[in-house]
Design a protein around this motif. Structure first.
Motif, PDB file in Angstrom:
ATOM      1  N   LYS A 218       0.840  -1.193   0.000  1.00  0.00           N
ATOM      2  CA  LYS A 218       0.000   0.000   0.000  1.00  0.00           C
ATOM      3  C   LYS A 218       0.880   1.251   0.000  1.00  0.00           C
ATOM      4  N   VAL A 231      -1.072   9.397  -9.463  1.00  0.00           N
ATOM      5  CA  VAL A 231      -1.932   8.329  -8.972  1.00  0.00           C
ATOM      6  C   VAL A 231      -1.855   7.083  -9.849  1.00  0.00           C
ATOM      7  N   LEU A 236      -3.069   3.263  -8.121  1.00  0.00           N
ATOM      8  CA  LEU A 236      -4.325   3.406  -7.384  1.00  0.00           C
ATOM      9  C   LEU A 236      -5.516   3.494  -8.344  1.00  0.00           C
ATOM     10  N   TRP A 237      -5.682   2.472  -9.159  1.00  0.00           N
ATOM     11  CA  TRP A 237      -6.726   2.463 -10.180  1.00  0.00           C
ATOM     12  C   TRP A 237      -8.126   2.487  -9.587  1.00  0.00           C
ATOM     13  N   ASN A 238      -8.311   1.870  -8.423  1.00  0.00           N
ATOM     14  CA  ASN A 238      -9.652   1.824  -7.831  1.00  0.00           C
ATOM     15  C   ASN A 238     -10.124   3.185  -7.353  1.00  0.00           C
ATOM     16  N   ALA A 239      -9.229   4.161  -7.317  1.00  0.00           N
ATOM     17  CA  ALA A 239      -9.593   5.506  -6.870  1.00  0.00           C
ATOM     18  C   ALA A 239      -9.907   6.439  -8.040  1.00  0.00           C
ATOM     19  N   LEU A 336      -1.666  -3.821  -4.701  1.00  0.00           N
ATOM     20  CA  LEU A 336      -1.641  -3.330  -6.074  1.00  0.00           C
ATOM     21  C   LEU A 336      -2.236  -4.345  -7.043  1.00  0.00           C
ATOM     22  N   GLN A 339      -5.919  -3.794  -7.545  1.00  0.00           N
ATOM     23  CA  GLN A 339      -6.376  -2.564  -8.195  1.00  0.00           C
ATOM     24  C   GLN A 339      -6.807  -2.879  -9.635  1.00  0.00           C
TER      25      GLN A 339
END
Length: 348
Positions: A218, A231, A236-239, A336, A339
């Motif tokens: 993380k 990003v 951090l693709w889920n964000a 990761l 993600q």
């Protein structure tokens, strides 16, 4: 109009972890029962309907208690000058409990930003890469067993009342989609902390938490999250939502995705020896990246780090040099790996 305030130590976000795939959770008021195969935790909560008024106030409570005194009274606790529990003198045991039992960590030193006002959702939506407009309110369930939350999607959450005080339980935590997070008033947190420990959970301090963060992969502020990296490079693709419309930086993010312009990415690195964060990563004598975090592994002879490496230079399993003489193997890390790159048809 939205109003933003920052509440430090206002509420206590507990992170309750269990990585055993066959364990289940259930809750009786504030009681956690634990065996090798099953843990149970039951809380009273409100009616299942969303239209009925809550029997308790979910608004942030005043800072009426400091949980530090309660947590510091736990055996082995050592407190830093900043008032953070660094260790319970059980770091290895706590880390093992993450994978083979249950560990609980107090994150009340984390801050929470509160945004209020009628346009609070739109404000957050416009200021971030995530899609806030698609979020739903937490369900309200009556006499719910937390066993019903097992297997639910990350972020699923429900509100409960413990002795008239609100407790929110969510699926997952800040470094994994597994386990649970508990968010509550300091007035309720002390009794919950003691009860969880009395049922066999292992307390975890900030030192073991930091090691777990690195092993899970993380990214953290001032380490992997700085002005040097964006990003997408942090993975951090889920964000990120591509369908939500405009926000600050949206054009840059969209252009990088459209033209495959991300030049480096964050990797886990299995190391032959401890290395200093900031050490240069090389392949064939050529600089390809930089180490950002390092910790000892689960075994005494293991070391593990996180670092940014240029995409065209390495893939999983490749060997790199860190610093002058430390060998590293590039590996994927759980956080990761979970993600998921966004699609333009996605609304989240």
């Amino acid at each position: 109009m939205a109003r933003v305030t920052c509440d430090c130590l206002l509420v206590n976000p507990w992170r309750l972890y269990s990585y055993h795939p066959h364990q289940s959770f259930a809750v009786p008021l504030v009681t956690l029962t634990q065996t090798k195969k099953q843990q149970k935790l039951t809380l009273f909560s409100s009616s299942k309907t969303r239209t009925r008024a809550l029997p308790f106030d979910l608004s942030p409570p005043p800072i009426d208690h400091d949980l530090l005194d309660t947590v510091a009274a736990t055996a082995g606790a050592k407190v830093s000058d900043d008032g953070i529990i660094e260790t319970f003198d059980n770091d290895d045991q706590a880390l093992d409990a993450v994978y083979n039992g249950v560990a609980v960590v107090d994150l009340s030193h984390f801050c929470r930003i509160r945004v209020s006002g009628e346009d609070r959702i739109q404000f957050l939506h416009n200021q971030s890469t995530a899609n806030f407009e698609c979020l739903d309110e937490g369900q309200l369930m009556e006499e719910l067993n937390l066993g019903d939350l097992v297997g639910q999607p990350y972020g699923t959450h429900q509100h409960f009342s413990v002795n008239g005080m609100p407790v929110t339980v969510g699926v997952g935590n800040v470094i994994s989609e597994k386990g649970f997070s508990l968010l509550m008033s300091p007035a309720a947190a002390g009794s919950v902390w003691k009860t969880i420990l009395s049922q066999g959970a292992t307390p975890m301090g900030s030192n073991a938490w930091e090691k777990l963060r690195i092993l899970q992969g993380k990214p953290a502020p001032q380490k992997e999250l700085t002005n040097e990296y964006n990003v997408l490079e942090a993975g951090l693709w889920n964000a990120i939502s591509l369908s939500k419309g405009c926000y600050k930086g949206q054009e840059t993010i969209s252009r990088l995705i459209t033209y495959d312009g991300v030049k480096q990415r964050l990797w886990g690195i299995s190391l032959s020896a401890p290395a200093e964060p900031g050490s240069i990563i090389t392949v064939g004598g050529k600089k390809v990246g930089k180490l950002t975090s390092c910790t000892s592994g689960r075994k005494e002879s293991e070391y593990f780090g996180l670092g940014y490496i240029k995409r065209q230079n390495v893939s999983e399993g490749d060997t790199v040099m860190v610093g002058d003489a430390i060998t590293g193997t590039v590996v994927e890390v759980p956080f990761l790996a979970g993600q998921r790159p966004p699609s333009r048809s996605s609304s989240s």
